[in-house]
Design a protein around this motif. Structure first.
Motif, PDB file in Angstrom:
ATOM      1  N   SER A 164     -17.049 -42.331  -5.852  1.00 14.19           N
ATOM      2  CA  SER A 164     -17.194 -42.993  -4.530  1.00 14.19           C
ATOM      3  C   SER A 164     -16.700 -44.347  -4.140  1.00 14.19           C
ATOM      4  CB  SER A 164     -18.827 -42.759  -4.218  1.00 14.19           C
ATOM      5  OG  SER A 164     -19.401 -43.703  -4.701  1.00 14.19           O
ATOM      6  N   ASN A 165     -16.605 -44.909  -5.433  1.00 12.90           N
ATOM      7  CA  ASN A 165     -16.045 -46.318  -5.243  1.00 12.90           C
ATOM      8  C   ASN A 165     -14.421 -46.411  -5.749  1.00 12.90           C
ATOM      9  OD1 ASN A 165     -18.385 -48.697  -4.664  1.00 12.90           O
ATOM     10  ND2 ASN A 165     -19.205 -46.937  -5.920  1.00 12.90           N
ATOM     11  N   VAL A 188     -28.368 -49.869  -4.643  1.00 13.11           N
ATOM     12  CA  VAL A 188     -27.517 -49.670  -3.354  1.00 13.11           C
ATOM     13  C   VAL A 188     -26.865 -48.382  -3.274  1.00 13.11           C
ATOM     14  CG1 VAL A 188     -25.816 -50.327  -1.828  1.00 13.11           C
ATOM     15  CG2 VAL A 188     -27.328 -51.860  -2.715  1.00 13.11           C
ATOM     16  N   GLN A 189     -26.127 -48.014  -4.391  1.00 10.68           N
ATOM     17  CA  GLN A 189     -25.375 -46.909  -4.644  1.00 10.68           C
ATOM     18  C   GLN A 189     -26.294 -45.570  -4.570  1.00 10.68           C
ATOM     19  OE1 GLN A 189     -22.268 -46.444  -4.914  1.00 10.68           O
ATOM     20  NE2 GLN A 189     -21.949 -48.667  -4.392  1.00 10.68           N
ATOM     21  N   GLU A 198     -34.304 -40.952  -3.188  1.00 13.23           N
ATOM     22  CA  GLU A 198     -34.678 -41.431  -1.966  1.00 13.23           C
ATOM     23  C   GLU A 198     -36.374 -41.999  -1.982  1.00 13.23           C
ATOM     24  OE1 GLU A 198     -34.471 -38.201   0.723  1.00 13.23           O
ATOM     25  OE2 GLU A 198     -32.305 -38.119   0.702  1.00 13.23           O
ATOM     26  N   GLY A 234     -29.313 -45.141  -3.295  1.00 12.25           N
ATOM     27  CA  GLY A 234     -29.804 -45.051  -1.789  1.00 12.25           C
ATOM     28  C   GLY A 234     -28.531 -44.609  -0.788  1.00 12.25           C
ATOM     29  N   ASN A 235     -27.467 -45.312  -0.884  1.00 10.89           N
ATOM     30  CA  ASN A 235     -26.422 -44.790  -0.068  1.00 10.89           C
ATOM     31  C   ASN A 235     -25.767 -43.317  -0.222  1.00 10.89           C
ATOM     32  OD1 ASN A 235     -26.785 -47.343   1.220  1.00 10.89           O
ATOM     33  ND2 ASN A 235     -24.893 -48.257   0.462  1.00 10.89           N
ATOM     34  N   LEU A 236     -25.911 -42.948  -1.578  1.00  9.96           N
ATOM     35  CA  LEU A 236     -25.293 -41.749  -1.720  1.00  9.96           C
ATOM     36  C   LEU A 236     -26.509 -40.629  -1.827  1.00  9.96           C
ATOM     37  CD1 LEU A 236     -22.845 -42.774  -4.504  1.00  9.96           C
ATOM     38  CD2 LEU A 236     -22.282 -42.270  -2.455  1.00  9.96           C
TER      39      LEU A 236
END
Length: 234
Positions: free
Chosen positions: A61-62, A184-185, A193, A187-189
């Motif tokens: 994803s990065n 951050v990763q 949760e 949570g964002n992906l």
């Protein structure tokens, strides 16, 4: 009675008291990281991703398709090697679907992201590695010689030891930043949760204490050596 740097005949070096806070904090950090990682190794995430799957998802994803993921032996021996662009995960993390597995894998991905983005503290730490390897091998030899013999050995040993202290201090922002990126990763992906994200934060916070303990120990050891050198010169 003569003083040889490490104590008096029949007594304990009074400068040892400088290290007591570091010793106590290190014991606490080791307990905290052991108990926290063990606790959340038994808590599986709802999504059921393994550490390897989490790492691959974050890396891709990065845009980090050139970073390999390998499994290594050892307990929590996980690390990212910027020289070869390899992310190495221990067996429990690589195959595990626990909160600890996910959090640790994401943390190591945080280092890979730092490397890709040219994160300055990481680059600085990497540049210090050869210096610190040399300094750590010879500093204590010189310090020991300084305790036994007169001359500049102790002062030179302390100067070389300072490189290791600097390395430990620079490590702190590197590790904290990697953990922040990891959360951050995650949570964002949508890998974890709610409650699982908070549990992941607990794992990474506990792990960070070991780096704080190492830095504190290095700083206080340096202060102790300086105190010994000053007293020897009196």
């Amino acid at each position: 009675m003569p003083y040889y740097g490490y104590g008096y005949y029949g007594g304990i070096d009074p400068t040892f008291i400088i290290l007591i806070p570091a010793i106590l904090f290190t014991m606490y950090a080791q307990f905290k990281v052991s108990s926290t990682t063990s606790r959340f190794l038994r808590v599986n995430t709802q999504r059921g991703f393994t550490g390897e799957q989490v790492a691959r998802r974050i890396l891709e994803s990065n845009g980090l398709y050139d970073v390999r993921i390998e499994m290594v032996r050892g307990h929590l021996s996980d690390h990212y090697d910027p020289r070869s662009k390899v992310l190495r995960l221990s067996q429990d993390i690589y195959y595990g679907t626990s909160v600890t597995s996910v959090a640790v894998a994401a943390h190591e991905c945080g280092h890979a992201i730092q490397h890709a983005k040219g994160y300055v503290p990481l680059n600085l730490r990497s540049s210090l590695v050869p210096v610190v390897n040399f300094a750590s091998n010879i500093s204590w030899i010189l310090i020991a010689l300084g305790f036994i013999m007169r001359g500049p050995f102790l002062e030179i040993g302390i100067l070389l030891f300072s490189a290791s202290v600097l390395f430990q201090i620079i490590t702190l922002p590197v590790e904290f930043n990697a953990s922040n990126r990891a959360l951050v990763q995650l949570g964002n992906l949508g890998i974890v949760e709610g409650k699982e994200l908070n549990q992941s934060r607990k794992v990474l916070t506990a792990a960070a204490l070991t780096y704080v303990a190492a830095a504190l120990t290095s700083v206080l050891q340096l202060l102790r050596l300086v105190a010994i050198a000053n007293r020897d010169n009196d």
